[in-house]
Scaffold this motif. Structure first.
Motif, mmCIF file in Angstrom:
data_model
loop_
_atom_site.group_PDB
_atom_site.id
_atom_site.type_symbol
_atom_site.label_atom_id
_atom_site.label_comp_id
_atom_site.label_asym_id
_atom_site.label_seq_id
_atom_site.Cartn_x
_atom_site.Cartn_y
_atom_site.Cartn_z
ATOM 1 N N GLY A 29 -79.334 -39.821 -27.243
ATOM 2 C CA GLY A 29 -79.319 -38.591 -26.662
ATOM 3 C C GLY A 29 -80.695 -37.868 -26.563
ATOM 4 O O GLY A 29 -80.475 -36.401 -26.199
ATOM 5 N N THR A 30 -81.680 -37.986 -27.212
ATOM 6 C CA THR A 30 -82.793 -37.364 -27.225
ATOM 7 C C THR A 30 -83.682 -37.760 -25.871
ATOM 8 O O THR A 30 -83.743 -38.721 -25.495
ATOM 9 C CB THR A 30 -83.554 -37.694 -28.287
ATOM 10 O OG1 THR A 30 -84.029 -39.048 -28.446
ATOM 11 C CG2 THR A 30 -82.974 -37.000 -29.624
ATOM 12 N N MET A 31 -84.700 -36.652 -25.638
ATOM 13 C CA MET A 31 -85.641 -36.956 -24.479
ATOM 14 C C MET A 31 -86.616 -37.886 -25.029
ATOM 15 O O MET A 31 -87.042 -38.277 -26.136
ATOM 16 C CB MET A 31 -86.390 -35.566 -24.554
ATOM 17 C CG MET A 31 -85.746 -34.360 -23.900
ATOM 18 S SD MET A 31 -86.667 -33.005 -23.520
ATOM 19 C CE MET A 31 -86.787 -32.301 -25.502
ATOM 20 N N HIS A 53 -83.767 -25.988 -26.431
ATOM 21 C CA HIS A 53 -83.208 -27.435 -26.150
ATOM 22 C C HIS A 53 -82.101 -27.384 -25.145
ATOM 23 O O HIS A 53 -81.816 -28.432 -24.403
ATOM 24 C CB HIS A 53 -82.766 -28.114 -27.476
ATOM 25 C CG HIS A 53 -84.119 -28.261 -28.204
ATOM 26 N ND1 HIS A 53 -85.034 -29.363 -27.851
ATOM 27 C CD2 HIS A 53 -84.248 -27.975 -29.409
ATOM 28 C CE1 HIS A 53 -85.949 -29.356 -28.795
ATOM 29 N NE2 HIS A 53 -85.685 -28.622 -29.850
ATOM 30 N N ALA A 68 -82.541 -29.826 -22.166
ATOM 31 C CA ALA A 68 -81.559 -30.967 -21.803
ATOM 32 C C ALA A 68 -80.994 -30.806 -20.306
ATOM 33 O O ALA A 68 -80.692 -31.865 -19.673
ATOM 34 C CB ALA A 68 -80.530 -31.118 -22.820
ATOM 35 N N GLU A 69 -80.706 -29.433 -19.944
ATOM 36 C CA GLU A 69 -79.962 -29.080 -18.594
ATOM 37 C C GLU A 69 -80.924 -29.572 -17.566
ATOM 38 O O GLU A 69 -80.721 -30.267 -16.344
ATOM 39 C CB GLU A 69 -79.806 -27.972 -18.424
ATOM 40 C CG GLU A 69 -78.308 -27.327 -19.351
ATOM 41 C CD GLU A 69 -78.054 -25.981 -19.168
ATOM 42 O OE1 GLU A 69 -79.012 -25.149 -18.860
ATOM 43 O OE2 GLU A 69 -77.102 -25.428 -19.366
ATOM 44 N N ASN A 86 -81.372 -33.516 -17.312
ATOM 45 C CA ASN A 86 -80.264 -34.245 -16.873
ATOM 46 C C ASN A 86 -80.151 -33.978 -15.433
ATOM 47 O O ASN A 86 -79.542 -34.839 -14.476
ATOM 48 C CB ASN A 86 -79.206 -33.648 -17.621
ATOM 49 C CG ASN A 86 -78.766 -34.185 -19.202
ATOM 50 O OD1 ASN A 86 -79.418 -35.209 -19.269
ATOM 51 N ND2 ASN A 86 -78.334 -33.437 -19.766
ATOM 52 N N ILE A 125 -79.012 -36.420 -21.942
ATOM 53 C CA ILE A 125 -79.726 -35.863 -23.087
ATOM 54 C C ILE A 125 -78.882 -34.663 -23.519
ATOM 55 O O ILE A 125 -78.056 -34.069 -22.793
ATOM 56 C CB ILE A 125 -80.938 -35.344 -22.298
ATOM 57 C CG1 ILE A 125 -81.786 -36.161 -21.755
ATOM 58 C CG2 ILE A 125 -81.762 -34.494 -23.497
ATOM 59 C CD1 ILE A 125 -82.154 -37.324 -22.525
ATOM 60 N N GLU A 126 -78.721 -34.567 -24.916
ATOM 61 C CA GLU A 126 -77.956 -33.574 -25.545
ATOM 62 C C GLU A 126 -78.938 -32.725 -26.416
ATOM 63 O O GLU A 126 -79.645 -33.126 -27.262
ATOM 64 C CB GLU A 126 -76.982 -34.353 -26.591
ATOM 65 C CG GLU A 126 -76.029 -35.171 -25.733
ATOM 66 C CD GLU A 126 -75.231 -36.175 -26.815
ATOM 67 O OE1 GLU A 126 -75.387 -35.835 -27.976
ATOM 68 O OE2 GLU A 126 -74.686 -37.175 -26.345
ATOM 69 N N ALA A 127 -78.654 -31.370 -26.191
ATOM 70 C CA ALA A 127 -79.612 -30.492 -27.114
ATOM 71 C C ALA A 127 -79.390 -30.542 -28.348
ATOM 72 O O ALA A 127 -80.340 -30.447 -29.209
ATOM 73 C CB ALA A 127 -79.053 -28.980 -26.546
ATOM 74 N N THR A 137 -79.248 -33.034 -30.568
ATOM 75 C CA THR A 137 -79.776 -34.194 -31.181
ATOM 76 C C THR A 137 -81.363 -33.639 -31.406
ATOM 77 O O THR A 137 -81.925 -34.676 -32.152
ATOM 78 C CB THR A 137 -79.959 -35.377 -30.215
ATOM 79 O OG1 THR A 137 -80.549 -35.126 -29.148
ATOM 80 C CG2 THR A 137 -78.383 -35.895 -29.873
ATOM 81 N N HIS A 138 -81.787 -32.667 -30.982
ATOM 82 C CA HIS A 138 -83.218 -32.106 -31.156
ATOM 83 C C HIS A 138 -83.335 -31.007 -32.164
ATOM 84 O O HIS A 138 -82.173 -30.432 -32.259
ATOM 85 C CB HIS A 138 -83.937 -31.729 -30.074
ATOM 86 C CG HIS A 138 -83.672 -32.611 -28.858
ATOM 87 N ND1 HIS A 138 -82.761 -32.894 -28.123
ATOM 88 C CD2 HIS A 138 -84.524 -33.577 -28.209
ATOM 89 C CE1 HIS A 138 -82.819 -33.813 -27.274
ATOM 90 N NE2 HIS A 138 -84.255 -33.973 -27.301
#
Length: 262
Positions: free
Chosen positions: A141-143, A189, A193-194, A197, A209-211, A213-214
């Motif tokens: 889920g991370t960049m 983040h 992520a937005e 994605n 991508i999930e905010a 996870t950062h």
């Protein structure tokens, strides 16, 4: 400074942290790699750039890339390409970059892993000095996820990449390495992520991508004053520059060489 390092911080009196247009930052990385001749030591640059999304050059060949990039730019996130692989990464004032060049010889057994550990050692040193545990791990889920993310508390703080150049028949088995890391200082983040994605969705890809996870540096160093984000980045980069100067390539490579010879 370790005797096997050739120190290079901010050039020409510009300070440790350079503020560069992305194309200029990429040109400087290419010049660093092109000028490497196998001499001992390492050189580096610390820099920030404007808000944008950076993707590997291979993305240009994906179906729908050009209209997706145009739509992203219209949303305020222009898209640039880089020479290293991986996935999309957000850049901007909440992100700092370390570009490092050094040479790797044929005697190393784990050349890729050693190269990543050399790149990451300055950040890992900063974490150790604060009593913060940093680990290398992929986090779904991370960049631009990878096994040499620097992770704190199961959240990604740093992303990494590298590119190699063969030094020629006169130096058999030797390569110059351009290693690059991205560290999140105070990035939004959710917004990042937005943006990523949306770019991938326009190419017909589910990025996921999930905010959450950062993690940002400002979140793990709670004792510091982060009222001025610009000053925060400058202060962190001065410490990172000092940590780069303390890296000993010999100390980091010798255990791998001894293991190979055993």
């Amino acid at each position: 400074m370790a005797k096997d390092n050739l120190a290079q911080g901010g050039p020409d009196g510009q300070g440790v942290l350079l503020h560069l247009a992305y194309d200029e930052a990429l040109a400087r990385e290419r010049a660093m790699l092109a000028s490497a001749d196998g001499s001992p030591g390492l050189t580096w640059k610390l820099w920030q750039t404007e808000p944008c999304i950076v993707v590997p050059r291979s993305h240009v060949n994906r179906s729908g890339f050009e209209p997706a990039a145009a739509a992203s730019a219209a949303r305020g996130w222009p898209v640039h390409t880089r020479d290293t692989g991986g996935g999309a990464v957000v850049q901007g004032s909440g992100v700092v970059n370390l570009s490092m060049v050094f040479s790797i010889g044929a005697a190393l057994r784990d050349r890729i892993g050693t190269s990543y550990r050399i790149l990451c050692e300055p950040v890992m040193t900063m974490l150790r000095h604060r009593g913060i545990h940093g680990a290398y791990r992929a986090i779904r889920g991370t960049m631009c996820d990878g096994i040499y993310n620097i992770v704190v508390g199961n959240r990604k703080l740093v992303g990494t990449a590298q590119r190699w150049r063969y030094l020629g028949r006169e130096r058999p088995g030797e390569h110059a390495v351009l290693a690059h890391l991205v560290m999140f200082v105070d990035l939004d983040h959710v917004q990042a992520a937005e943006a990523i994605n949306a770019l991938y969705a326009d190419m017909g890809i589910a990025a996921g991508i999930e905010a959450a996870t950062h993690v940002n540096w400002v979140a793990i160093e709670a004792s510091a004053d982060f009222s001025d984000a610009g000053s925060t980045a400058e202060a962190i980069m001065r410490q990172l520059d000092d940590a780069c100067r303390a890296v000993s390539l010999d100390d980091m490579m010798e255990p791998d060489i001894r293991a190979r010879e055993a």
